[in-house]
Design a protein around this motif. Structure first.
Motif, PDB file in Angstrom:
ATOM      1  N   PRO A  22      13.293 -31.545 104.175  1.00 24.67           N
ATOM      2  CA  PRO A  22      13.273 -30.084 104.341  1.00 24.67           C
ATOM      3  C   PRO A  22      12.420 -29.413 103.257  1.00 24.67           C
ATOM      4  CG  PRO A  22      15.535 -30.928 104.280  1.00 24.67           C
ATOM      5  CD  PRO A  22      14.623 -32.061 103.942  1.00 24.67           C
ATOM      6  N   HIS A  23      11.853 -28.300 103.597  1.00 32.21           N
ATOM      7  CA  HIS A  23      10.976 -27.566 102.683  1.00 32.21           C
ATOM      8  C   HIS A  23      11.710 -27.178 101.396  1.00 32.21           C
ATOM      9  CE1 HIS A  23       7.900 -24.889 101.198  1.00 32.21           C
ATOM     10  NE2 HIS A  23       8.808 -23.928 101.097  1.00 32.21           N
ATOM     11  N   SER A  24      12.924 -26.737 101.526  1.00 29.14           N
ATOM     12  CA  SER A  24      13.686 -26.295 100.344  1.00 29.14           C
ATOM     13  C   SER A  24      13.853 -27.434  99.341  1.00 29.14           C
ATOM     14  CB  SER A  24      15.049 -25.751 100.758  1.00 29.14           C
ATOM     15  OG  SER A  24      15.774 -26.752 101.473  1.00 29.14           O
ATOM     16  N   GLU A  25      14.053 -28.658  99.833  1.00 27.70           N
ATOM     17  CA  GLU A  25      14.210 -29.817  98.945  1.00 27.70           C
ATOM     18  C   GLU A  25      12.890 -30.126  98.231  1.00 27.70           C
ATOM     19  OE1 GLU A  25      15.201 -34.524  99.512  1.00 27.70           O
ATOM     20  OE2 GLU A  25      16.303 -33.104 100.787  1.00 27.70           O
ATOM     21  N   VAL A  26      11.779 -30.078  98.969  1.00 28.19           N
ATOM     22  CA  VAL A  26      10.461 -30.330  98.378  1.00 28.19           C
ATOM     23  C   VAL A  26      10.150 -29.249  97.342  1.00 28.19           C
ATOM     24  CG1 VAL A  26       7.982 -30.455  98.854  1.00 28.19           C
ATOM     25  CG2 VAL A  26       9.611 -31.555 100.400  1.00 28.19           C
ATOM     26  N   ALA A  27      10.454 -27.993  97.665  1.00 26.26           N
ATOM     27  CA  ALA A  27      10.192 -26.892  96.739  1.00 26.26           C
ATOM     28  C   ALA A  27      10.999 -27.055  95.455  1.00 26.26           C
ATOM     29  CB  ALA A  27      10.503 -25.557  97.412  1.00 26.26           C
ATOM     30  N   ALA A  28      12.240 -27.478  95.572  1.00 28.75           N
ATOM     31  CA  ALA A  28      13.088 -27.667  94.391  1.00 28.75           C
ATOM     32  C   ALA A  28      12.548 -28.809  93.537  1.00 28.75           C
ATOM     33  CB  ALA A  28      14.526 -27.959  94.827  1.00 28.75           C
ATOM     34  N   GLU A  29      12.127 -29.921  94.176  1.00 29.37           N
ATOM     35  CA  GLU A  29      11.569 -31.050  93.417  1.00 29.37           C
ATOM     36  C   GLU A  29      10.291 -30.642  92.696  1.00 29.37           C
ATOM     37  OE1 GLU A  29      11.006 -34.657  95.678  1.00 29.37           O
ATOM     38  OE2 GLU A  29      13.048 -34.557  96.467  1.00 29.37           O
ATOM     39  N   TRP A  30       9.457 -29.870  93.373  1.00 33.67           N
ATOM     40  CA  TRP A  30       8.196 -29.437  92.765  1.00 33.67           C
ATOM     41  C   TRP A  30       8.462 -28.479  91.602  1.00 33.67           C
ATOM     42  CZ3 TRP A  30       3.779 -30.405  91.175  1.00 33.67           C
ATOM     43  CH2 TRP A  30       2.844 -29.424  90.830  1.00 33.67           C
ATOM     44  N   ALA A  31       9.438 -27.612  91.744  1.00 33.16           N
ATOM     45  CA  ALA A  31       9.770 -26.680  90.661  1.00 33.16           C
ATOM     46  C   ALA A  31      10.236 -27.449  89.426  1.00 33.16           C
ATOM     47  CB  ALA A  31      10.841 -25.701  91.120  1.00 33.16           C
ATOM     48  N   THR A  32      11.038 -28.474  89.630  1.00 38.53           N
ATOM     49  CA  THR A  32      11.522 -29.293  88.511  1.00 38.53           C
ATOM     50  C   THR A  32      10.352 -30.008  87.851  1.00 38.53           C
ATOM     51  OG1 THR A  32      13.602 -29.628  89.689  1.00 38.53           O
ATOM     52  CG2 THR A  32      13.124 -31.139  87.882  1.00 38.53           C
ATOM     53  N   GLU A  33       9.463 -30.618  88.650  1.00 40.32           N
ATOM     54  CA  GLU A  33       8.321 -31.346  88.102  1.00 40.32           C
ATOM     55  C   GLU A  33       7.357 -30.407  87.389  1.00 40.32           C
ATOM     56  OE1 GLU A  33       4.850 -34.456  89.511  1.00 40.32           O
ATOM     57  OE2 GLU A  33       6.719 -34.357  90.636  1.00 40.32           O
ATOM     58  N   ARG A  34       7.172 -29.244  87.941  1.00 45.95           N
ATOM     59  CA  ARG A  34       6.269 -28.257  87.330  1.00 45.95           C
ATOM     60  C   ARG A  34       6.803 -27.818  85.968  1.00 45.95           C
ATOM     61  NH1 ARG A  34       5.101 -22.380  89.752  1.00 45.95           N
ATOM     62  NH2 ARG A  34       4.009 -21.612  87.938  1.00 45.95           N
ATOM     63  N   ALA A  35       8.110 -27.588  85.906  1.00 47.42           N
ATOM     64  CA  ALA A  35       8.737 -27.182  84.635  1.00 47.42           C
ATOM     65  C   ALA A  35       8.565 -28.285  83.602  1.00 47.42           C
ATOM     66  CB  ALA A  35      10.204 -26.864  84.857  1.00 47.42           C
ATOM     67  N   ALA A  36       8.720 -29.534  84.027  1.00 46.79           N
ATOM     68  CA  ALA A  36       8.562 -30.662  83.097  1.00 46.79           C
ATOM     69  C   ALA A  36       7.120 -30.739  82.609  1.00 46.79           C
ATOM     70  CB  ALA A  36       8.984 -31.964  83.774  1.00 46.79           C
TER      71      ALA A  36
END
Length: 153
Positions: A129-143
């Protein structure tokens, strides 16, 4: 025979033959083939190709078959300007060849793309789902941002 406005197309010629209005035909030889002048009423017109230019038959036999097919079996032949040496032995239309090449490439690409889309649709793996991909990307971007800040200090 040059390009002229005094031409007759195939459909009109067929109608005139059906009506019995054609009183004669002259086959005129020229460099590159044979042209036809149709006589009806008090008028003479040159047979035109689909795009309006004068229709030239490369082979006399093809012209005879064409005329017989529409109902004209008697005609006069003027071969005084016919030049068999001027017949083109090789007819290349680079524009048409390029169009056909592009059409084949487009068809091949469309087939490939259709296959790729169908494979994606038929893929048995579960979709994310898009929401899951968006959450993973937000975490990776923050890192990544945190890592970039620590390198810059």
């Amino acid at each position: 025979m040059a390009i002229t406005a005094d031409t007759i197309d195939h459909v009109t010629l067929e109608r005139l033959v059906e009506a019995g209005a054609v009183r004669g035909a002259n086959i005129v030889g020229q460099p590159g083939g044979w042209g036809v002048v149709i006589q009806y009423g008090m008028t003479e017109r040159v047979l035109a190709a689909k795009r309006g230019a004068i229709r030239i038959f490369r082979k006399f036999e093809t012209l005879v078959a064409y005329l017989k097919g529409i109902g004209i079996a008697k005609y006069q032949v003027d071969a005084s300007h016919f030049d068999p040496v001027a017949l083109k032995t090789e007819r290349k239309r680079t524009d048409a060849a390029e169009r056909m090449k592009n059409a084949h490439e487009a068809a091949a690409y469309k087939g490939w793309l259709t296959q790729q889309v169908q494979e994606a649709i038929d893929d048995p793996r579960p979709s994310v789902p898009h929401s899951e991909v968006a959450a993973e990307w937000a975490t990776e971007r923050a890192a990544l941002l945190k890592q970039a800040e620590s390198m810059g200090s």
